[in-house]
Write a protein that holds these residues in place. Structure first.
Motif, mmCIF file in Angstrom:
data_model
loop_
_atom_site.group_PDB
_atom_site.id
_atom_site.type_symbol
_atom_site.label_atom_id
_atom_site.label_comp_id
_atom_site.label_asym_id
_atom_site.label_seq_id
_atom_site.Cartn_x
_atom_site.Cartn_y
_atom_site.Cartn_z
ATOM 1 N N GLY A 53 -12.550 -2.948 -12.620
ATOM 2 C CA GLY A 53 -11.748 -2.569 -13.784
ATOM 3 C C GLY A 53 -10.421 -1.961 -13.375
ATOM 4 O O GLY A 53 -9.381 -2.605 -13.430
ATOM 5 N N ASN A 54 -10.449 -0.717 -12.908
ATOM 6 C CA ASN A 54 -9.223 0.034 -12.631
ATOM 7 C C ASN A 54 -8.362 -0.533 -11.511
ATOM 8 O O ASN A 54 -7.136 -0.473 -11.583
ATOM 9 C CB ASN A 54 -9.556 1.488 -12.302
ATOM 10 C CG ASN A 54 -10.399 2.132 -13.365
ATOM 11 O OD1 ASN A 54 -11.606 2.218 -13.200
ATOM 12 N ND2 ASN A 54 -9.796 2.531 -14.463
ATOM 13 N N PHE A 55 -8.976 -1.031 -10.447
ATOM 14 C CA PHE A 55 -8.221 -1.573 -9.311
ATOM 15 C C PHE A 55 -8.189 -3.104 -9.339
ATOM 16 O O PHE A 55 -7.778 -3.723 -8.368
ATOM 17 C CB PHE A 55 -8.836 -1.117 -7.988
ATOM 18 C CG PHE A 55 -8.612 0.334 -7.688
ATOM 19 C CD1 PHE A 55 -7.391 0.790 -7.203
ATOM 20 C CD2 PHE A 55 -9.631 1.256 -7.886
ATOM 21 C CE1 PHE A 55 -7.190 2.128 -6.926
ATOM 22 C CE2 PHE A 55 -9.437 2.601 -7.608
ATOM 23 C CZ PHE A 55 -8.206 3.034 -7.130
ATOM 24 N N ARG A 56 -8.615 -3.698 -10.437
ATOM 25 C CA ARG A 56 -8.744 -5.162 -10.502
ATOM 26 C C ARG A 56 -7.436 -5.833 -10.074
ATOM 27 O O ARG A 56 -6.384 -5.630 -10.663
ATOM 28 C CB ARG A 56 -9.110 -5.605 -11.909
ATOM 29 C CG ARG A 56 -9.473 -7.060 -12.008
ATOM 30 C CD ARG A 56 -9.987 -7.427 -13.406
ATOM 31 N NE ARG A 56 -10.646 -8.708 -13.360
ATOM 32 C CZ ARG A 56 -11.916 -8.901 -13.022
ATOM 33 N NH1 ARG A 56 -12.673 -7.886 -12.692
ATOM 34 N NH2 ARG A 56 -12.435 -10.108 -13.001
ATOM 35 N N ASN B 191 -10.080 -10.583 -3.159
ATOM 36 C CA ASN B 191 -8.819 -10.759 -3.885
ATOM 37 C C ASN B 191 -7.897 -9.560 -3.718
ATOM 38 O O ASN B 191 -6.677 -9.730 -3.600
ATOM 39 C CB ASN B 191 -9.088 -11.014 -5.371
ATOM 40 C CG ASN B 191 -9.669 -12.394 -5.625
ATOM 41 O OD1 ASN B 191 -9.541 -13.296 -4.794
ATOM 42 N ND2 ASN B 191 -10.320 -12.556 -6.744
ATOM 43 N N LEU B 192 -8.461 -8.368 -3.692
ATOM 44 C CA LEU B 192 -7.647 -7.163 -3.479
ATOM 45 C C LEU B 192 -6.930 -7.240 -2.131
ATOM 46 O O LEU B 192 -5.720 -7.003 -2.045
ATOM 47 C CB LEU B 192 -8.522 -5.906 -3.541
ATOM 48 C CG LEU B 192 -7.807 -4.589 -3.251
ATOM 49 C CD1 LEU B 192 -6.903 -4.202 -4.426
ATOM 50 C CD2 LEU B 192 -8.815 -3.473 -2.986
ATOM 51 N N ILE B 193 -7.666 -7.576 -1.099
ATOM 52 C CA ILE B 193 -7.077 -7.669 0.239
ATOM 53 C C ILE B 193 -5.987 -8.734 0.267
ATOM 54 O O ILE B 193 -4.868 -8.497 0.730
ATOM 55 C CB ILE B 193 -8.172 -7.945 1.294
ATOM 56 C CG1 ILE B 193 -9.131 -6.754 1.395
ATOM 57 C CG2 ILE B 193 -7.548 -8.266 2.656
ATOM 58 C CD1 ILE B 193 -10.424 -7.045 2.151
ATOM 59 N N LYS B 194 -6.290 -9.920 -0.256
ATOM 60 C CA LYS B 194 -5.309 -11.011 -0.256
ATOM 61 C C LYS B 194 -4.078 -10.665 -1.088
ATOM 62 O O LYS B 194 -2.948 -10.933 -0.674
ATOM 63 C CB LYS B 194 -5.953 -12.296 -0.783
ATOM 64 C CG LYS B 194 -6.976 -12.902 0.147
ATOM 65 C CD LYS B 194 -7.474 -14.211 -0.450
ATOM 66 C CE LYS B 194 -8.958 -14.322 -0.333
ATOM 67 N NZ LYS B 194 -9.502 -15.531 -0.943
ATOM 68 N N ASP B 195 -4.303 -10.078 -2.255
ATOM 69 C CA ASP B 195 -3.173 -9.746 -3.133
ATOM 70 C C ASP B 195 -2.291 -8.656 -2.538
ATOM 71 O O ASP B 195 -1.063 -8.732 -2.630
ATOM 72 C CB ASP B 195 -3.666 -9.331 -4.520
ATOM 73 C CG ASP B 195 -4.203 -10.502 -5.331
ATOM 74 O OD1 ASP B 195 -4.024 -11.666 -4.912
ATOM 75 O OD2 ASP B 195 -4.803 -10.248 -6.396
ATOM 76 N N LEU B 196 -2.902 -7.645 -1.925
ATOM 77 C CA LEU B 196 -2.095 -6.593 -1.289
ATOM 78 C C LEU B 196 -1.322 -7.149 -0.100
ATOM 79 O O LEU B 196 -0.160 -6.783 0.123
ATOM 80 C CB LEU B 196 -2.969 -5.414 -0.868
ATOM 81 C CG LEU B 196 -3.461 -4.524 -2.002
ATOM 82 C CD1 LEU B 196 -4.430 -3.476 -1.487
ATOM 83 C CD2 LEU B 196 -2.296 -3.874 -2.737
#
Length: 179
Positions: free
Chosen positions: A17-20, A87-92
């Protein structure tokens, strides 16, 4: 060499949710842009933060550390945790312009390995089984993220469950979650 740590911390927030991250679809998490902003702000203000720093020196974003998971031990967040984390890793990496950004993911150490304190809670057995299953999914995702082919050699997992201490031993201000 000078090392700058940029800490971004919000209690009680979920990856789902918050870090999506953007690549996970749905509503972008309200904390995701704040993580990116914190890093960009730190870079922009390096001359003010680091005594003697000049832009000619340059900088390197050397790594990212992720220590979160408790707020995702419910469905649907637990089942999508590994996808959201990838996805978080790739997006960052994309946002920060560091394609192979080294990343370390801490295993959610809450309740240690035997989950004795968690299992001692008074709740219906069916609800407890769902909670235990979701907890296992999040930890499983954290343990396996570094095994994904796209992350070989750039993502590692750090075990933290052995650092858990019961609140009777070390406090915790009346809660068994935060350690």
């Amino acid at each position: 060499e000078t090392v700058l740590l940029v800490k971004v911390a919000f209690g009680g927030n979920s990856l789902g949710g918050n870090f999506r991250p953007p690549s996970s679809g749905g509503t972008l998490g309200d904390k995701y842009p704040l993580v990116v902003k914190a890093v960009r702000d730190a870079i922009e203000h390096l001359p003010e933060i680091i005594p003697g720093y000049t832009e000619a020196q340059g900088y390197e974003i050397a790594g990212f550390f992720w220590n979160q998971g408790l707020s995702d031990i419910s469905e649907p967040f637990a089942s999508e945790y590994e996808t959201n984390l990838a996805n978080l890793i790739k997006d960052l990496r994309k946002e920060l312009g560091v394609p192979d950004l080294k990343t370390v993911v801490a295993v959610s150490g809450n309740w240690g390995r035997d989950l004795k304190e968690l299992k001692a809670r008074e709740m219906p057995e069916e609800k407890m089984n769902i909670l235990l299953g979701a907890h296992g999914k999040v930890i499983g995702a954290q343990l396996s993220i570094s095994e994904r082919p796209e992350f070989k050699g750039t993502v590692a997992t750090a075990e933290t469950r052995d650092f858990w201490r019961p609140r009777e031993e070390f406090g915790a201000r009346g809660t068994t979650e935060h350690w």
